[in-house]
Structures are given as C-alpha cells and as structure tokens.
Design a protein around this motif. Structure first.
Motif, PDB file in Angstrom:
ATOM      1  N   VAL A 109       0.355  61.206   4.056  1.00 39.26           N
ATOM      2  CA  VAL A 109       0.684  60.733   2.259  1.00 39.26           C
ATOM      3  C   VAL A 109       0.410  61.248   1.214  1.00 39.26           C
ATOM      4  N   ASP A 110      -1.022  62.259   1.477  1.00 35.61           N
ATOM      5  CA  ASP A 110      -0.547  63.135   0.415  1.00 35.61           C
ATOM      6  C   ASP A 110      -0.590  64.762   0.253  1.00 35.61           C
ATOM      7  N   TYR A 111       0.269  64.942   1.814  1.00 31.87           N
ATOM      8  CA  TYR A 111       1.238  65.884   2.244  1.00 31.87           C
ATOM      9  C   TYR A 111       2.351  65.868   2.819  1.00 31.87           C
ATOM     10  N   GLN A 112       2.463  64.572   3.161  1.00 26.05           N
ATOM     11  CA  GLN A 112       3.665  65.016   4.390  1.00 26.05           C
ATOM     12  C   GLN A 112       4.652  64.221   3.454  1.00 26.05           C
ATOM     13  N   GLY A 113       4.304  63.132   2.702  1.00 24.86           N
ATOM     14  CA  GLY A 113       5.047  62.026   1.556  1.00 24.86           C
ATOM     15  C   GLY A 113       5.569  63.621   0.301  1.00 24.86           C
ATOM     16  N   ILE A 114       3.978  64.255  -0.144  1.00 22.42           N
ATOM     17  CA  ILE A 114       4.069  64.848  -1.370  1.00 22.42           C
ATOM     18  C   ILE A 114       5.964  65.386  -0.818  1.00 22.42           C
ATOM     19  N   LYS A 115       5.659  66.632   0.725  1.00 19.37           N
ATOM     20  CA  LYS A 115       6.475  67.355   1.208  1.00 19.37           C
ATOM     21  C   LYS A 115       7.479  66.713   0.727  1.00 19.37           C
ATOM     22  N   ASN A 116       8.118  65.895   1.032  1.00 21.22           N
ATOM     23  CA  ASN A 116       8.790  64.538   0.937  1.00 21.22           C
ATOM     24  C   ASN A 116      10.295  64.984  -0.253  1.00 21.22           C
ATOM     25  N   LEU A 117       9.272  64.187  -0.770  1.00 25.47           N
ATOM     26  CA  LEU A 117       9.551  64.267  -2.029  1.00 25.47           C
ATOM     27  C   LEU A 117      10.130  65.452  -2.396  1.00 25.47           C
ATOM     28  N   ALA A 118       9.134  66.563  -2.907  1.00 20.32           N
ATOM     29  CA  ALA A 118       9.352  67.644  -3.696  1.00 20.32           C
ATOM     30  C   ALA A 118      10.540  68.170  -2.777  1.00 20.32           C
TER      31      ALA A 118
ATOM     32  N   THR B 140      -9.963  72.569  -3.184  1.00 19.71           N
ATOM     33  CA  THR B 140     -10.459  74.216  -2.747  1.00 19.71           C
ATOM     34  C   THR B 140     -12.158  73.668  -1.977  1.00 19.71           C
ATOM     35  N   ARG B 141     -12.962  72.950  -2.154  1.00 19.32           N
ATOM     36  CA  ARG B 141     -14.391  73.068  -2.379  1.00 19.32           C
ATOM     37  C   ARG B 141     -14.900  72.572  -0.408  1.00 19.32           C
TER      38      ARG B 141
ATOM     39  N   PRO C 269     -19.397  65.737  -6.270  1.00 12.27           N
ATOM     40  CA  PRO C 269     -19.056  64.624  -6.585  1.00 12.27           C
ATOM     41  C   PRO C 269     -18.070  63.755  -4.785  1.00 12.27           C
ATOM     42  N   PRO C 270     -18.605  63.380  -4.911  1.00 10.13           N
ATOM     43  CA  PRO C 270     -18.501  62.072  -3.908  1.00 10.13           C
ATOM     44  C   PRO C 270     -17.537  62.648  -3.019  1.00 10.13           C
ATOM     45  N   ALA C 271     -16.446  62.684  -3.667  1.00  5.74           N
ATOM     46  CA  ALA C 271     -15.255  63.355  -2.703  1.00  5.74           C
ATOM     47  C   ALA C 271     -14.947  64.301  -1.969  1.00  5.74           C
ATOM     48  N   VAL C 272     -16.047  64.641  -2.689  1.00  5.31           N
ATOM     49  CA  VAL C 272     -15.844  67.075  -2.065  1.00  5.31           C
ATOM     50  C   VAL C 272     -16.971  66.813  -0.634  1.00  5.31           C
ATOM     51  N   ARG C 273     -17.897  65.936  -0.724  1.00  5.34           N
ATOM     52  CA  ARG C 273     -19.432  65.086  -0.366  1.00  5.34           C
ATOM     53  C   ARG C 273     -18.604  64.192   1.174  1.00  5.34           C
ATOM     54  N   MET C 274     -17.532  63.710   0.927  1.00  7.10           N
ATOM     55  CA  MET C 274     -17.165  62.265   1.975  1.00  7.10           C
ATOM     56  C   MET C 274     -15.724  63.551   2.422  1.00  7.10           C
ATOM     57  N   ASN C 275     -15.450  64.490   1.872  1.00  2.00           N
ATOM     58  CA  ASN C 275     -14.026  64.844   2.222  1.00  2.00           C
ATOM     59  C   ASN C 275     -13.839  64.136   3.584  1.00  2.00           C
ATOM     60  N   ASP C 276     -14.686  64.928   4.794  1.00  6.78           N
ATOM     61  CA  ASP C 276     -14.436  64.793   6.123  1.00  6.78           C
ATOM     62  C   ASP C 276     -14.477  62.757   6.841  1.00  6.78           C
TER      63      ASP C 276
ATOM     64  N   LEU D 204      -8.900  65.480   0.499  1.00  2.00           N
ATOM     65  CA  LEU D 204      -8.437  66.566  -0.529  1.00  2.00           C
ATOM     66  C   LEU D 204      -7.910  68.038  -0.483  1.00  2.00           C
ATOM     67  N   THR D 205      -8.555  68.101   1.532  1.00  3.67           N
ATOM     68  CA  THR D 205      -8.695  68.992   2.339  1.00  3.67           C
ATOM     69  C   THR D 205      -6.224  68.636   2.078  1.00  3.67           C
ATOM     70  N   TRP D 206      -5.746  67.836   2.208  1.00  3.65           N
ATOM     71  CA  TRP D 206      -4.446  67.350   2.452  1.00  3.65           C
ATOM     72  C   TRP D 206      -3.442  66.766   1.013  1.00  3.65           C
ATOM     73  N   LYS D 207      -4.329  66.729  -0.217  1.00  4.55           N
ATOM     74  CA  LYS D 207      -3.979  67.110  -1.226  1.00  4.55           C
ATOM     75  C   LYS D 207      -3.266  69.022  -1.660  1.00  4.55           C
ATOM     76  N   LEU D 208      -4.882  69.437  -1.118  1.00  2.00           N
ATOM     77  CA  LEU D 208      -4.533  71.080  -1.643  1.00  2.00           C
ATOM     78  C   LEU D 208      -2.751  70.931  -0.030  1.00  2.00           C
ATOM     79  N   ARG D 209      -2.804  70.794   0.513  1.00  3.98           N
ATOM     80  CA  ARG D 209      -1.523  71.333   1.321  1.00  3.98           C
ATOM     81  C   ARG D 209      -0.622  70.442   0.675  1.00  3.98           C
ATOM     82  N   GLY D 210      -0.895  69.505   0.092  1.00  2.00           N
ATOM     83  CA  GLY D 210      -0.049  69.488  -1.226  1.00  2.00           C
ATOM     84  C   GLY D 210       0.763  70.034  -2.012  1.00  2.00           C
ATOM     85  N   GLU D 211      -0.059  70.528  -2.280  1.00  4.55           N
ATOM     86  CA  GLU D 211      -0.182  71.279  -3.430  1.00  4.55           C
ATOM     87  C   GLU D 211       0.732  72.269  -3.502  1.00  4.55           C
ATOM     88  N   GLU D 212       0.678  72.932  -2.095  1.00  5.23           N
ATOM     89  CA  GLU D 212       1.014  74.299  -1.007  1.00  5.23           C
ATOM     90  C   GLU D 212       2.951  74.158  -1.675  1.00  5.23           C
ATOM     91  N   ALA D 213       2.846  72.574  -0.997  1.00  3.78           N
ATOM     92  CA  ALA D 213       4.388  72.013  -0.033  1.00  3.78           C
ATOM     93  C   ALA D 213       5.465  72.116  -1.621  1.00  3.78           C
TER      94      ALA D 213
END
Length: 494
Positions: A159-168, A373-374, A386-393, A399-408
């Motif tokens: 969703v956060d990487y491949q989907g964003i890439k498809n849309l872009a 990026t954290r 924040p919880p999202a950073v602590r619970m990323n894995d 968050l890692t895949w959102k960053l990849r979506g940004e790059e796309a």
C-alpha cells in the motif's frame, strides 16, 4: 453599394447580442425578470486558482474526506479515487465525482482516471486497527495508536510503497505541463462554461455575418458564415466579463490547442471591463484540418481600438483579464487586409485555452508521516519517540515503506509536495502551524489543518519539490502566512 443592394440588417440579433453581454443593463434585467432567473453567475475561470480536476486518493480516510470537503467548499472540481463507490457516495455526498479503483492493482488505474486532472492529493495509507479483542472506541481509534494495541490490516509494502508508486507513475503519464494554467478545457466542459461564450459579429456594425460557438466532439466549435455585405466582414466569439477578472501575472502568454481551415484568425484579450474598450490582439495562421498549438506571448499583443492600432496605449496588464475573444476578420490592422481571408463558411475547433510559462505548481501532494527516517537511525532514543517509530517493526515496517513511497514520488518527475504530519488528531482546525525539515520534531496536528494545508499547497509555486514536517505551533496566535511558511523551506536535492 447603393441602398437597394444592401442586405437586410437583423436588428433583433443586434439587440440579442447586446443583451447577452449585458451592454444594455435595463434590457438584461428585464429579461431575467421575465424569465424568472437570478443574476447570471459569471464564470471565474481561475483568478489565482488552479483549473482542472483535483484527484483525491484515499478520499474516504480521516484526512482524505476532509480534503474533499475543503476542496468542494472552495469550488474545485473533485474526483475521488475509492475502492468502494457505494461507500464513497455515502461518505462524500453527491458533489464529488467517484472513480472506483485500487492503487495496489495497476490495471484498475485506467487512463480515464486522469482525464482533466491538474493535480493529485494522495491521502492513502495502510489501515491500522486495534488487535482482535481490543475494545478501543472509535474516538480513541482516530486519536492514534497510543490509545490501543494496533495491527496493520494490509501490507505496508504493497500500500504505502507499491501503491503510491503505481499512482505516481500513472499521474506522470497524463498530467499536463506544470507551468501551464488551464483556463478552458473543452474536453470536459462545465455547465457554467457553456454559458460563458457568445457571438459578437459585424451585426453590431450593420453587417450580416453570423457565427456561433457550441460544444461538439469534445471541442468548442466556432463556425458560421462571414460576409462582406453592408461593409462588414468579421465574426467572433467572446466571453462575458469574468468576475473577478483572471489573474495571469507570472505567465508569459496564452496557449491554444486548435484546428482550423487554413485562414488567419485573431486572439484577443481585454484588460478592462468596457464593452468597447482597448483590445489586445494577436494574429495567427491555421493549417487546414490539422491540430496545432498556438502561443500568444503577452509581449507581442497589439493594442487596438476598432481595428486601429494605438501607439500610446498602456502595455497589456495580465493581472486583470476581463474577457477573451476569437475573431475571423477581413482586415488585419489599420485598414490592411487579412491575406488568408475567404468570405463564406469557416470552421475553427478549440481543444483548450490556458496560460503558459508560469511558475510550476505542485502536481502530486503526498501525505506521509513524521518519523519516517527515524527507525534504525543512529542515536535515536526509542523511549522518546512516538509510538509509530517504536512499533515500526511490529507494524510491518510502516514508516520504512512510507519513506520508500516518498522516494517513488520524487523519482516520478512530477512537481510534488510531501507533507509529514506529526500525530494526527480530531481536534478543531484553524491553529497556527509550524514547519520544519530534517525529521526531528514531535507534536500533534489536526486533520482539519492538514486538509487546509493541502488546499494551500495547490496554489503555492514555492511549495514545489518540498518535503517537510508539520505540527501545531505552540503558544502562537498569529494568523498563518502561507507564503512565508513555504519560503522558509529548502527544496529537496533531486
């Protein structure tokens, strides 16, 4: 020509023309009264506003539905990309166009999705919900994962990487040039647009030529018959005065996509509200039955009054454009003849009209997240994050895949803005905001304010190719100065 040989002048059409353009206010008011209609709402094709459809992806989400409402409130045409059209209609109402598709399935992103679109606001994201057995109520759910034990429903990678890439990538194939401002898109005409243009022929000077403009085959068809009888010899179509006038400051000129019959036409701009004031003219030749692009530089416009050039007239002012006009005339300027003029039938098809050479505007706005990026960054104290950073894995590397979506998005080549909000809340909007870069800030921000931010980004050239974090400013009651906020940021190194 003797009086006997003169063609009959149609005084009724003369009055009809003046009435349509409200040159005779009393007759225009009387007509509206008899027809039981309200004052005609002039088309405001722009002002400072981008024209074209705004596509909102993730339109039924917490931010997306607010973006849709905010755009509609400001009279933007909106197309919502939704997975479920029935659910979308129930949530978003009847004022938004729906397109059922899934960004994670490329074959559903058909070319019609981008037809007439000038910008994309992407609010999509993997769905996060309480784990089975957690009874967090809906209010807590929208306040963030610190209020419940979360789990992701879909794959963040998809969703956060491949989907964003498809849309872009889909958007990049179809979006127009970023430095253009679409004024009239005759492929996708609005009801107001149908009532904007009207004929101004030589009947206003005693002639008998006659023309019309109508929508046909997804174009505007300017056609009719031009006659030199009664010392006439011109036909034209003109817009009613824009209210407020168009603001084309910062653009180099007007671009037209059209197909003609081999004759020479004029494109005319008017920078004053007078019916019979100065017109700024540009002549161009057409190629019979071939589509061509015509560029009308503002610097090349000729000031004219009743076909005579004005040497001492002020330069054309693009800050206020009251009307546009297309003309076929026997004459060029100061009595010179149009070398390509032929009396009789004529045809000019127009696909679109717009400004060109302006400052690029963002065409892809992505709602990402602070903290992308954290995870894994050296020196990060997870206890302070924040919880999202602590619970990323635990959340599938969200968050890692959102960053990849940004790059796309950056790699797509589209002028973009990437917004990284801090913790999103259901609180009321209207708060002062703080922008930063470097992905170090913590805080909160209302979804309402993120929706307003998306609206502002659409019309900010200084927001192009920026990535920034945003939070609610502390102890600040100052009104927002959007231009100053964006001017303080540095563009990404692409």
């Amino acid at each position: 020509m003797t009086q006997k040989n003169r063609s009959q002048w149609d005084i009724g059409r003369f009055v009809k023309t003046l009435t349509y353009f409200e040159v005779i206010p009393f007759i225009s008011c009387l007509k509206r009264l008899l027809m039981g209609s309200t004052n005609h709402q002039q088309v405001t094709q722009g002002g400072d506003k981008r024209m074209g459809v705004i596509l909102v992806a993730g339109a039924t989400g917490g931010v997306g539905k607010r973006v849709v409402r905010r755009l509609i409130k400001d009279d933007y045409p909106v197309r919502a990309l939704v997975r479920d059209a029935q659910k979308g209609r129930e949530m978003l109402g009847d004022k938004v166009e729906l397109f059922e598709a899934d960004i994670t399935i490329p074959e559903t992103l058909k070319p019609e999705l981008m037809e007439g679109v000038s910008a994309v606001v992407c609010c999509t994201g993997v769905r996060v919900q309480p784990v089975e057995g957690d009874t967090a109520d809906r209010e807590k759910y929208y306040q963030g994962i610190k209020f419940y034990m979360p789990e992701v429903v879909d794959s963040p990678e998809i969703v956060d990487y491949q989907g964003i890439k498809n849309l872009a990538q889909t958007a990049a194939k179809h979006l127009g040039k970023a430095d253009e401002k679409l004024l009239f898109d005759f492929k996708n005409p609005t009801e107001d647009l149908r009532e904007t243009w009207g004929a101004v022929d030589d009947v206003v000077m005693g002639g008998v030529s006659e023309s019309s403009i109508r929508l046909r085959d997804h174009t505007a068809l300017f056609t009719g018959n031009v006659s030199t009888a009664n010392s006439g010899g011109f036909v034209s179509v003109r817009t009613r005065n824009f209210d407020p006038p168009l603001n084309l400051a910062g653009y180099e000129g007007i671009a037209l996509r059209l197909k003609g019959d081999g004759q020479r036409y004029k494109f005319i701009l008017r920078s004053e509200a007078k019916w019979d004031g100065i017109s700024y003219c540009y002549s161009f030749d057409t190629e019979k039955d071939h589509w061509i692009d015509v560029h009308v530089p503002f610097d090349d416009l000729i000031p004219v009054f009743r076909a005579k050039t004005l040497k001492d007239a002020p330069a054309f002012d693009p800050h206020q454009v009251y009307a546009l006009q297309l003309m076929l005339s026997k004459f060029e300027y100061d009595g010179a003849l149009n070398p390509n003029f032929q009396p009789g039938g004529f045809t000019l098809q127009v696909d679109r009209i717009g400004g060109y050479g302006g400052s690029p505007l963002p065409q892809f706005i992505m709602i990402s997240s602070a903290g992308v990026t954290r995870p894994g960054r050296p020196g990060i104290n997870l206890d302070e994050e924040p919880p999202a950073v602590r619970m990323n894995d635990q959340l599938g590397g969200i968050l890692t895949w959102k960053l990849r979506g940004e790059e796309a998005v950056r790699e797509s080549g589209i002028p973009y803005t990437i917004i990284r909000p801090c913790a999103l809340t259901e609180e009321a909007g209207g708060q002062a905001l703080s922008f930063e870069q470097g992905d170090n800030i913590r805080g909160k921000v209302s979804r309402e304010d993120i929706a307003e931010l998306c609206l502002q980004v659409l019309e900010q050239p200084k927001a192009c190719n920026l990535t920034f974090e945003v939070k609610e400013a502390q102890n600040s009651a100052r009104p927002l100065n959007w231009q100053s906020l964006f001017s303080a940021l540095k563009a990404d190194n692409l």
